[in-house]
Design a protein around this motif. Sequence first.
Motif, short mmCIF file in Angstrom:
data_model
loop_
_atom_site.label_atom_id
_atom_site.label_comp_id
_atom_site.label_asym_id
_atom_site.label_seq_id
_atom_site.Cartn_x
_atom_site.Cartn_y
_atom_site.Cartn_z
N HIS A 496 0.82 -1.21 0.00
CA HIS A 496 0.00 0.00 0.00
C HIS A 496 0.85 1.26 0.00
O HIS A 496 0.57 2.23 -0.69
CB HIS A 496 -0.90 0.01 1.24
N SER A 502 -3.26 2.15 -5.99
CA SER A 502 -3.74 0.88 -6.54
C SER A 502 -4.78 0.24 -5.63
O SER A 502 -4.84 0.51 -4.43
CB SER A 502 -2.58 -0.09 -6.73
N ARG A 503 -5.58 -0.63 -6.26
CA ARG A 503 -6.59 -1.35 -5.47
C ARG A 503 -5.97 -2.65 -4.97
O ARG A 503 -5.69 -3.56 -5.74
CB ARG A 503 -7.81 -1.63 -6.34
N ARG A 529 -11.25 -5.88 -10.90
CA ARG A 529 -11.45 -4.72 -10.04
C ARG A 529 -10.46 -4.67 -8.88
O ARG A 529 -10.57 -3.82 -8.01
CB ARG A 529 -12.89 -4.70 -9.52
N ILE A 530 -9.51 -5.61 -8.90
CA ILE A 530 -8.44 -5.58 -7.90
C ILE A 530 -7.11 -5.62 -8.66
O ILE A 530 -6.93 -6.43 -9.56
CB ILE A 530 -8.54 -6.79 -6.95
N ASP A 531 -6.20 -4.73 -8.31
CA ASP A 531 -4.92 -4.69 -9.00
C ASP A 531 -3.94 -5.70 -8.42
O ASP A 531 -3.26 -6.41 -9.13
CB ASP A 531 -4.30 -3.28 -8.89
#
Length: 714
Positions: A496, A502-503, A529-531
């Motif tokens: 993070h 980013s997701r 929808r998630i990186d």
Amino acid sequence: MTLFAEVILSLPLDRSFLYAVPEAFKKKVVKGARVLVPFKDRLLTGVVIERKKTSPPGLKLKAIRDVLDETPLFSPQFLSFTRQLSRAYYSSWGELLRIALPASFAPQSKTRVVITDEGRLALNANKISPLEKDILLLLAKKSYSDVFLKRKSKASRFSSLLSRLAEKGWVCVEKGMDSFHERRETGLQVTPVQLEMDFSLDKESLRTADMLAGEISKDTFSYQYVFGSAAKREAIYLYLIKKSISSGKRVLFLVPEIAFTGSLMEKFQNRLGEHAALLHSQMSESRREHEWLRINDGHVSVVAGPRSALFSPVENLGLVIVDEEQDDSYYQKENPAYDARQGAYLRAKQENALLIFGSMAPSVETYYEAQKRGTLHILEKESTKHRIDIVDDRQNRGIVSPKLQERLRENLDRKNPSLIFCNRRGYAGYVACSRCRYIPRCQNCDIALTYHKRENKLVCHYCDQALSPWHACPECGGQMVRKKEVGVEAVEEAVHRHFPKSRIVCFDTDIVKKKKDGQHILSEFKNGRIDILIGTQLLAHQKDLPEVSLVAVLFPETTLSLSDFRASLRTYQMINQMLGFLRSDKDSNGVIQTSFPEHFSIQSSPFGRYEEFYKEETKFRRLMNYPPYVHMVEVLFQGENLRALARKSREFTSSVRRGAAAIEILGPALTAARVRGMNRIQVILKAKRRKDLDDVLRPSLQKIKTRKSVRVYY
DNA sequence: AGCACGCCGACT
DNA sequence: GTCGGCGTGCTC
């Protein structure tokens, strides 16, 4: 002429019981038939294993109450196979036979407790003990089984409490029977079936498949190993299944527990339709029974399922496949303990069938066996086409190495999703006092508690007990600090920090506790929808996880520190499994970040160089006297009272030592940690020949009476 | 497994 | 003095 029957019951006992056969049942009481017999004060379903003309003198026998089969339910081959399996794993034959049947095929008497009018009066009269009152209050509403009441009651000696209640006339204890199914007696219909199947077999695979298919028609037992990617193995399996079916033989196909959402099962369903029975562990009892009957009636050509499918009532078996042969779920540790791999071997041998093991990361034992027999088929050598970096973690200061940052950046720029595996739950490995080095441990399990930042708890990974963390050391008042060991939560935090836009989602036991969340995360990932999805081994077990162009495996060396002789293999398999989610194009990247980059399992696994791994691993096994070079059994003593345990385990060890010289004994040794308040003492026995182990172990186990479990490694 | 018996410690 | 702990033994 009187007749007696030797009967096996579903009890954890290594023995049979003898019953008298009433005149009326003489014809029906045959080997393999189920019988209803009185045992103590109840009725149980047993299986006849022998007819006897005589009985030992001075033994007062009870008589068989009923015979449940017109023709034997279990064939002599099936009986023989299950008996051998039970002996190989020191488990009970009767219990193995029991799990081979749906519940309604093994009826037994049930006790129901009903309250009487006097009992209701006594409830009001108020001159009863609290324990008695609890029971009567429950019964006032409806009747219950004794087992249910026993679980509800706080009484330590429930049975005497119950008989006291019955004596006073407050309750009435009734014995009834389970309802059970009448078995349909249908003849075997072995109809050869022609199936339309398309295969994509390359030349090499086709040659292997043809050669193996030849073994089916020979009608003799054959032991074969297929080493290769899932796709190549699958093509061979389907080819062989087709051959089998068209020659009128049936097929048993074993897969690991997790493979059920996999594509292979769907293909089975689509291509074989009614000819296949697909079993799985979450099946309802009625559904299971339905499938069992279909198989038993001979309507099914292919039975596919996890380890328990091994006991399916398939006749005329021509082919037994064990896919992902290395998977741990083939070994059932709870009673009755057995290994479905060995079971597949015994069953195939008994039925003169072709036995096929398949994997890309084989267990050393099975691979060794296949090599020794000269029946190993390697479909492909090194399979990796993508770029893999092994990053030495010791050079880094942060959790995410510069190399991994770079790769993540590239992949994000290309709008591709990434997977990061870190096989440790929580945030940090453990916390400790900065001054006196005190480490908080679980009260019940003695192991260091793991710090979970998300929930702000110290959690025991053995018993899941969670404590609120403290800041000052209870011993010296010093400050508690987190140790360097890194968990998924810390990885998530670090990623993070590097990629704030980013997701990023974390997938671990703690999140998936709510099942819907887990499914939700997976579908979000699939939909792009998630990186970056970060997860533990739990994530790797999700078979419908899509392939991606970047997979990172963090700190795989933690598996190596386990005190298990298979730690290296575990590491190899884990890396192999995780990198298996890499798309097989040239633009895909794998990153292994480790502080033990020179270890042979970490060096060989990312590139699929199993032979290289195997050579190193067998060197170690030979040197240390581990399977496959010896037969090895672990006996685990469990209990609260450490003193008694120690005495029993030492007694056991000396009994073994007196019994034979050809056995190497390790222990007794206290295992590293207690589990849920239980102490565990381990004894390991090794011998060149299995018989040497059996000869001395069987009597020794019988002699030492205490809670113990036996685990057979090879 | 389930259950009965039997022998030692803390309590109405 | 009993209740109740669990170690031991048996089930055709």
